[in-house]
Design a protein around this motif. Structure first.
Motif, PDB file in Angstrom:
ATOM      1  N   PRO A  99       0.831  -1.211   0.000  1.00  0.00           N
ATOM      2  CA  PRO A  99       0.000   0.000   0.000  1.00  0.00           C
ATOM      3  C   PRO A  99       0.860   1.254   0.000  1.00  0.00           C
ATOM      4  CG  PRO A  99      -0.737  -1.562   1.674  1.00  0.00           C
ATOM      5  CD  PRO A  99       0.573  -2.071   1.161  1.00  0.00           C
ATOM      6  N   ASP A 100       0.282   2.363  -0.441  1.00  0.00           N
ATOM      7  CA  ASP A 100       1.042   3.609  -0.571  1.00  0.00           C
ATOM      8  C   ASP A 100       1.614   4.107   0.751  1.00  0.00           C
ATOM      9  OD1 ASP A 100       0.561   3.626  -3.273  1.00  0.00           O
ATOM     10  OD2 ASP A 100      -1.116   5.043  -3.159  1.00  0.00           O
ATOM     11  N   ASN A 101       0.979   3.726   1.875  1.00  0.00           N
ATOM     12  CA  ASN A 101       1.447   4.236   3.173  1.00  0.00           C
ATOM     13  C   ASN A 101       2.623   3.440   3.741  1.00  0.00           C
ATOM     14  OD1 ASN A 101       0.034   1.925   3.785  1.00  0.00           O
ATOM     15  ND2 ASN A 101      -1.067   2.796   5.531  1.00  0.00           N
ATOM     16  N   VAL A 102       3.080   2.426   3.022  1.00  0.00           N
ATOM     17  CA  VAL A 102       4.261   1.667   3.449  1.00  0.00           C
ATOM     18  C   VAL A 102       5.475   2.321   2.798  1.00  0.00           C
ATOM     19  CG1 VAL A 102       5.416  -0.563   3.440  1.00  0.00           C
ATOM     20  CG2 VAL A 102       2.941  -0.443   3.752  1.00  0.00           C
ATOM     21  N   THR A 103       6.183   3.110   3.578  1.00  0.00           N
ATOM     22  CA  THR A 103       7.257   3.938   3.024  1.00  0.00           C
ATOM     23  C   THR A 103       8.599   3.779   3.730  1.00  0.00           C
ATOM     24  OG1 THR A 103       6.564   5.766   4.439  1.00  0.00           O
ATOM     25  CG2 THR A 103       5.628   5.691   2.211  1.00  0.00           C
ATOM     26  N   SER A 117       6.890   1.109   8.924  1.00  0.00           N
ATOM     27  CA  SER A 117       5.553   0.920   8.359  1.00  0.00           C
ATOM     28  C   SER A 117       5.451  -0.413   7.613  1.00  0.00           C
ATOM     29  CB  SER A 117       5.180   2.083   7.444  1.00  0.00           C
ATOM     30  OG  SER A 117       6.101   2.244   6.392  1.00  0.00           O
ATOM     31  N   TYR A 125       2.816  -3.254   8.485  1.00  0.00           N
ATOM     32  CA  TYR A 125       1.944  -3.842   7.456  1.00  0.00           C
ATOM     33  C   TYR A 125       1.962  -5.364   7.543  1.00  0.00           C
ATOM     34  CZ  TYR A 125       0.294  -5.555   2.996  1.00  0.00           C
ATOM     35  OH  TYR A 125      -0.386  -6.266   2.047  1.00  0.00           O
TER      36      TYR A 125
END
Length: 386
Positions: free
Chosen positions: A141-145, A149, A153
């Motif tokens: 997902p985009d919020n795994v940076t 995170s 996840y």
């Protein structure tokens, strides 16, 4: 002249008579006739094609590495290969097993204690390498940076299926295998690839991070509207789709898979592990990184095995118990893409035949398969009827 000579019997006859120059001319004509229309149809700036047949390497280069500086593509131009990196990641993981650092039956939690208590704790490393852990998605997902995170996840992830029952093609899945293999070997993943695996395979110009001195040889990829692109960094990008390499080096990797006898024993065992069949998914057998099919194979079947549905949708999978060793007539293949690049590799051990195609545009897999299938058919009498 071309219509009469562009046939397998003519090519084989010339080879048998020792007319290597004429045979090379025919092969060049055949590859040109296949590749140039693909480039024109899909507006591809440059391509590098490499073929190995009975131990002999042949290279064919087209177009330019970058549009703003028309340097011709060569066999030493660096391309991003996207998910064609996965068989290399799998080879490193298999090498970790061959050297006693892990076993593919280990659980993910054994090598990353922070996963304990999560749904992934008991997923095996083999599940991760064959995309059968229960439905990990194609991308994070985009919020795994960042690492925190990413761990969050993985700890929160909930499977859609019981492990080992479905295959869902996934960067977070095989990327995690690569990360855990590197942890077991005690060094960062890029260090192991660039310092251990690539040299052992004779891949002297292959990188995870392209050195400054090599940047002039690094092609630009291009979007559909020909805007220059390079791969965007992301979590586990190195492990899942991060290799930058040349047609010459990728052909060496294919040749190592066709004939590993010259490699050290641990690497020979590792390559055999990647060729082993672990799950049946429709007509495809999932190896470790590589995907296998009975050979000869029709164009339609090979295209179906590399279709968007196989990449984007979950497919029922049947575990092979015991795992299936390599049958005598088998085709191995893998596609790879980044935003601006498209790659394909295919080889047939029984015919001592392999092919690599690297392009600086992400064009459809179906077109790659069609071109490769045509070239294979020109070289192998057993495939000509398909």
């Amino acid at each position: 002249m071309y219509a009469k000579l562009n046939t397998l019997p003519a090519l084989l006859a010339l080879l048998a008579l020792g007319s290597a120059a004429h045979a090379d001319d025919i092969l060049q004509t055949r590859v040109d006739a296949t590749i140039r229309p693909v480039m024109a149809e899909h507006d591809i700036a440059g391509m590098a094609v490499a073929i190995t047949h009975n131990g002999q390497a042949h290279y064919f280069n087209y177009g330019v590495a970058r549009l703003d500086d028309p340097q011709p593509v060569s066999s030493d131009t660096l391309f991003e290969i996207g998910s064609l990196s996965k068989p290399l990641t799998a080879t490193l993981a298999a090498l970790a097993q061959a050297t006693g650092k892990l076993t593919l039956t280990d659980s993910a939690g054994q090598h990353w204690p922070e996963l304990q208590g999560s749904q992934l704790e008991h997923a095996s490393l083999l599940n991760l390498g064959t995309y059968t852990a229960g439905g990990l998605p194609l991308q994070f997902p985009d919020n795994v940076t960042d690492p925190a995170s990413m761990l969050d996840y993985y700890r929160q992830w909930q499977p859609e299926y019981a492990a080992g029952t479905h295959r869902r093609y996934s960067n977070p899945s095989i990327g995690l295998l690569g990360m855990l293999a590197a942890k077991s070997m005690g060094k960062p993943f890029p260090t192991l690839m660039e310092g251990t695996l690539f040299p052992a395979l004779g891949m002297s110009h292959s990188y995870i991070q392209v050195p400054t001195a090599q940047l002039p040889r690094y092609a630009f990829g291009y979007s559909k509207d020909n805007q220059p692109l390079r791969v965007t960094p992301g979590m586990l990008d190195a492990e899942a789709y991060g290799v930058k390499t040349t047609a010459r080096d990728m052909l060496r990797f294919v040749q190592a898979n066709l004939n590993p006898a010259g490699l050290n024993k641990d690497l020979q065992r590792a390559i055999a592990m990647t060729h082993t069949g672990y799950y049946r998914v429709g007509e495809m057998t999932q190896g470790l990184g590589w995907e296998r099919y009975p050979y000869p194979i029709s164009l339609e079947r090979l295209q179906a095995g590399n279709s968007p549905a196989m990449a984007l949708e979950s497919q029922p999978a049947t575990r092979l118990a015991p795992p299936e060793s390599e049958p005598s007539d088998t085709l191995f293949n893998k596609t790879g893409s980044t935003g601006g690049f498209g790659a394909y590799a295919v080889f047939v051990p029984s015919q001592n035949l392999g092919l690599v195609m690297l392009a600086n545009k992400n064009y459809p897999n179906a077109a790659r398969i069609k071109a490769a299938h045509a070239i294979l058919n020109a070289l192998d009498k057993n495939a000509a009827q398909y």
